[in-house]
Each structure stands twice: as C-alpha cells, then as structure tokens.
Design an enzyme around this catalytic site. Structure first.
Site, PDB file in Angstrom:
ATOM      1  CB  CYS A 205      -5.442   1.729  -3.938  1.00  0.00           C
ATOM      2  SG  CYS A 205      -5.421   3.540  -3.888  1.00  0.00           S
ATOM      3  CB  CYS A 208      -9.017  -1.038  -4.443  1.00  0.00           C
ATOM      4  SG  CYS A 208      -9.471  -0.361  -2.836  1.00  0.00           S
ATOM      5  CB  CYS A 233     -12.067   6.082  -8.147  1.00  0.00           C
ATOM      6  SG  CYS A 233     -11.264   7.163  -9.353  1.00  0.00           S
TER       7      CYS A 233
END
Length: 252
Positions: A205, A208, A233
């Site tokens: 993302c 991030c 994650c």
C-alpha cells in the site's frame, strides 16, 4: 497426489527439479481442486503471472488480487497493462465496506501508524479478511514468496501444507534470487511496476511503502516505522499466529 503434508513434501521435491512454468503445471496436475494465485503485481507476481498465461495454466489457476483501496497509482496502471498484455482479467477482492468504514471511523484515515496493533488491524481488514474469501474452498494457493526476501521468509519451501487455510501453499519462486527474478522478467519482456526502478523492491500500500536505502534488505521499505522483527501483514501467518501476535501487541 492429495493435499496432505507428506504429499506437499513430495511435490516440493518434484518442483525443485524443473523450471517455473513446469512447477506450476506440476502443481495443477497434482492438486485436486481449485488453485488460486494471489498477485500484488510485484516483480515476483508478474513473473508467475507470465508463466501461468503463457503456459495456458489459467484454466487451472485462478488469478486474484487484493485491492486494498490504497495501492500506488502505478500499481493500478500495471494491473490494467497486465490485463491488456495477456488478454485476461485478474479478479479483484476488496475489503468489506462496513468493516472498512468502521476501521476508519475508529482509527482515522492514517491511524495505522499509531501502533503495531492498529496497523495489523488495518492489514486484517484490507488484506487478511479478503484473502480468506479469495481462498474459500481452494485446494491450493500460489504465492510469490522467496526465501531471500527477509529473515522471516528464509526457510520458505516450494510447497507446504498450510494448516490455517487447509490447503497446499505453493511458493514456486522460493529458491530464486533477486538476480534470477530480474533475468526472467527481462528475458520475457514481462511488464513490471516502474517503482522497482526507483528503489522499491517490495511494493504494498502506498502509505506503508517507501524506497529502500543502499544496503537495506528488500522489505525494509514496508512499514518502515516499525521494528524489523514485526514487519509482516498477516497474509502469510496462520490464523493462530495472528491471534498470538495481536495478543502480544496488546500487552506490549
């Protein structure tokens, strides 16, 4: 060949002796049931996508991406470019709308930076829960994991029995180096994310992910504000591991 642990070991041994496309073909022949490849359009996943489409294996392996809603514009552009190049659609699985709205209301739009627990809660809603839906009923899961990517992934095998999702997890690039990967993508003119040329070996993302610095490991740019040991994650942890990690973060 079924989907038990011993069979996964045998499949891993067989995969070791052949190239990427044949590894995927072996898996599609060996595993009875639905196979799902989850792509995030990184360099590894683009190599696997190319192998699947060029070998006609998409009749056996379903291609899915987890659209978190916070990907880089370049990633969405590559998604479209990949579909155009191969003439195939890549199915999207998105976060549950009500869960996502509740998360943002609770955390704020960038609340994932407040703590490891908050970040994992975001990953759970945007990635892990959609992954569960993508893999529902599947007998095999193809990923782009490589042992060289991080210390956490150093022992990743070519195939294993995933007890959390109750399927065989296939990592056909597990023993590839970064150089092997770049050579394959270059030799086959595989479309790839231009961010890779700007210092982003691992792309997730947008909020991030940052470019890595000279000498840093490949995944150093992911959740860079966190301790190195905690930077996963949750997609590649079984459900019990995720629960244990969340419990530890609450106590910390």
């Amino acid at each position: 060949m079924g989907s038990g642990g011993v069979q996964a070991d045998a499949l891993a041994r067989a995969m070791k002796e052949v190239g990427l496309a044949e590894r995927l073909a072996l898996a599609s022949r060996a595993i009875n049931g639905r196979l799902v490849f989850t792509t995030s359009f990184g360099l590894e996943d683009q190599a696997i996508t190319h192998a699947i489409f060029r070998a006609g294996l998409d009749i056996h392996i379903e291609l899915v991406t987890l659209d978190t809603g916070r990907l880089f514009p370049e990633t969405y552009d590559l998604w479209a470019q990949t579909e155009e190049r191969y003439g195939r659609r890549i199915n999207a699985v998105s976060p549950d709308c009500s869960d996502l709205e509740a998360l943002v209301a609770r955390q704020g739009v960038n609340g994932f930076r407040h703590s490891v627990e908050a970040r994992k809660a975001c990953c759970d809603i945007r990635k892990v829960e959609p992954l569960g839906r993508a893999l529902a009923g599947a007998a095999g899961w193809v990923t782009g994991l490589r042992a060289e990517q991080s210390a956490f992934r150093a022992a990743v095998p070519l195939a294993l029995q995933d007890e959390g999702y109750r399927l065989i997890k296939l990592n056909p690039l597990a023993d590839w180096s970064r150089q092997d990967l770049v050579r394959y993508v270059t030799d086959n003119a595989v479309p790839y994310n231009p961010l890779h040329d700007q210092g982003y070996p691992s792309i997730g993302c947008a909020p991030c992910t940052r470019a890595v610095r000279l000498g840093e490991p490949e995944r150093a740019g992911r959740w860079w504000w966190e301790q190195e040991a905690k930077k996963e994650c949750g997609l590649h942890l079984v459900p019990t591991q995720r629960i244990q990690e969340h419990s530890h973060d609450r106590r910390a």
